[in-house]
Scaffold this motif. Structure first.
Motif, PDB file in Angstrom:
ATOM      1  N   ASP A 120      -9.401   9.277  -2.939  1.00 50.65           N
ATOM      2  CA  ASP A 120     -10.427   8.395  -2.404  1.00 50.65           C
ATOM      3  C   ASP A 120      -9.812   7.104  -1.881  1.00 50.65           C
ATOM      4  OD1 ASP A 120     -12.998   9.867  -3.382  1.00 50.65           O
ATOM      5  OD2 ASP A 120     -11.726   9.744  -5.161  1.00 50.65           O
ATOM      6  N   GLU A 121     -10.477   6.509  -0.882  1.00 51.41           N
ATOM      7  CA  GLU A 121      -9.989   5.268  -0.298  1.00 51.41           C
ATOM      8  C   GLU A 121      -9.892   4.177  -1.359  1.00 51.41           C
ATOM      9  OE1 GLU A 121     -10.960   2.289   3.490  1.00 51.41           O
ATOM     10  OE2 GLU A 121     -12.497   3.653   2.721  1.00 51.41           O
ATOM     11  N   LYS A 128       0.833  -1.191   0.000  1.00 56.13           N
ATOM     12  CA  LYS A 128       0.000   0.000   0.000  1.00 56.13           C
ATOM     13  C   LYS A 128       0.872   1.247   0.000  1.00 56.13           C
ATOM     14  CE  LYS A 128      -3.878   2.166   2.436  1.00 56.13           C
ATOM     15  NZ  LYS A 128      -4.834   2.037   3.562  1.00 56.13           N
ATOM     16  N   THR A 173     -16.885   5.637  -6.515  1.00 54.69           N
ATOM     17  CA  THR A 173     -15.947   5.392  -5.425  1.00 54.69           C
ATOM     18  C   THR A 173     -16.494   4.292  -4.531  1.00 54.69           C
ATOM     19  OG1 THR A 173     -16.989   6.979  -3.927  1.00 54.69           O
ATOM     20  CG2 THR A 173     -15.338   7.844  -5.468  1.00 54.69           C
ATOM     21  N   ASN A 174     -15.706   3.903  -3.543  1.00 55.35           N
ATOM     22  CA  ASN A 174     -16.172   2.860  -2.617  1.00 55.35           C
ATOM     23  C   ASN A 174     -17.369   3.336  -1.797  1.00 55.35           C
ATOM     24  OD1 ASN A 174     -14.746   4.731  -1.059  1.00 55.35           O
ATOM     25  ND2 ASN A 174     -13.979   3.179   0.358  1.00 55.35           N
ATOM     26  N   GLU A 228      -2.971  11.713   3.841  1.00 56.88           N
ATOM     27  CA  GLU A 228      -4.336  11.303   4.149  1.00 56.88           C
ATOM     28  C   GLU A 228      -5.349  12.304   3.600  1.00 56.88           C
ATOM     29  OE1 GLU A 228      -7.072  10.068   8.044  1.00 56.88           O
ATOM     30  OE2 GLU A 228      -4.960  10.633   8.285  1.00 56.88           O
ATOM     31  N   GLU A 284      -5.402   5.065  -3.725  1.00 54.70           N
ATOM     32  CA  GLU A 284      -3.995   5.392  -3.484  1.00 54.70           C
ATOM     33  C   GLU A 284      -3.057   4.420  -4.207  1.00 54.70           C
ATOM     34  OE1 GLU A 284      -5.413   2.916   0.086  1.00 54.70           O
ATOM     35  OE2 GLU A 284      -6.162   4.584  -1.132  1.00 54.70           O
ATOM     36  N   VAL A 328     -10.957  -3.860   0.773  1.00 57.01           N
ATOM     37  CA  VAL A 328     -11.585  -2.547   0.597  1.00 57.01           C
ATOM     38  C   VAL A 328     -12.082  -2.411  -0.840  1.00 57.01           C
ATOM     39  CG1 VAL A 328     -11.192  -0.048   0.561  1.00 57.01           C
ATOM     40  CG2 VAL A 328     -10.191  -1.452   2.371  1.00 57.01           C
TER      41      VAL A 328
END
Length: 262
Positions: A53-54, A44, A152-153, A49, A57, A125
């Motif tokens: 978006d989650e 990762k 997005t998630n 931060e 990255e 995720v």
């Protein structure tokens, strides 16, 4: 202002994604040889931060993605669940993709079917969702054009892929969340599945060519009477992660429009 025939779909025309991906860690039911590493995951990346978006990255340091299809065979082809592995240029797995479709839709509609594609990371995720409504691929009728929504998630719309009216060659418009066209994908005049290698050029608005979607001749699956293709997507490393996600969605739409058979 975009023309109606090339505009992104209305929000009501696509189904909401599932909140959780199913069977993210379920391995394929048969072993498939691959030139890419099938067990080593990409570490990762460390980023500021809130800067993206989650799940996105992982796209920040990348300038290319390799998409390789796998199939979990349950009985016959139309009920086999399509899954995909996405790798970086070093052979590390970046994402796991699982197509969520109804068996009836798969058998009746074939590659024109609607689907939800969940794109997930190693830790489960949901980095993004691809949503495609069922479409009849008739190029002479702009209202029947294919389109794909990228979320997005959290379910926020990141962008759209819209098939443009073109009688001579494939043309897909890439739009951001504000429905502004940011890129266009141009395909060859004859995107036939029998050709081993085909290239779809990516052009950024007002900047020209920035990458490509390359369809590579796939391998024949062992113990399954089915072929499949692999795809390579290249783009600038500096490109916005959301725009990279949109191009990944474009690669999947190209596959289902021209090369998918099940």
């Amino acid at each position: 202002m975009m023309a109606d025939k090339d505009s992104p779909p209305r929000e009501s025309s696509v189904v909401e994604p599932r909140k959780k991906i199913s069977s993210i860690d379920r391995p394929p039911r048969y072993h498939e040889q691959t030139t890419y590493e099938s067990t080593r995951w990409m570490p990762k990346p460390t980023i500021i931060e809130g800067s993206c978006d989650e799940g996105l990255e992982y796209l920040v340091p990348l300038e290319s993605l390799h998409i390789e299809q796998t199939v979990e065979s349950r009985a016959v082809c139309c009920v086999a669940e399509n899954t995909y592995k996405i790798f970086n240029k070093d052979g590390e797995r970046v994402f796991w993709c699982c197509e969520e479709t109804d068996v009836c839709i798969r058998c009746v509609c074939g590659p024109a079917r609607s689907f939800i594609m969940d794109i997930s990371t190693e830790d489960g995720v949901n980095a993004m969702h691809f949503l495609r409504p069922v479409r009849c691929d008739i190029v002479c009728l702009p209202c029947c054009g294919n389109h794909l929504q990228i979320q997005t998630n959290a379910g926020e719309v990141m962008g759209y892929i819209v098939q443009k009216f073109n009688l001579f060659a494939p043309e897909l418009g890439c739009f951001d969340e504000n429905q502004v066209e940011i890129m266009t994908v141009y395909g060859p005049s004859w995107p036939l599945r029998c050709y081993n290698n085909m290239v779809f050029v990516i052009e950024q608005v007002n900047k020209g060519k920035i990458g490509k979607i390359a369809k590579n001749g796939g391998k024949r699956k062992e113990r399954i009477n089915m072929d499949h293709e692999d795809f390579d997507v290249t783009f600038p490393q500096s490109l916005n992660p959301r725009h990279k996600a949109i191009l990944l969605g474009a690669a999947f739409l190209v596959n289902y429009m021209y090369f998918e058979i099940s």
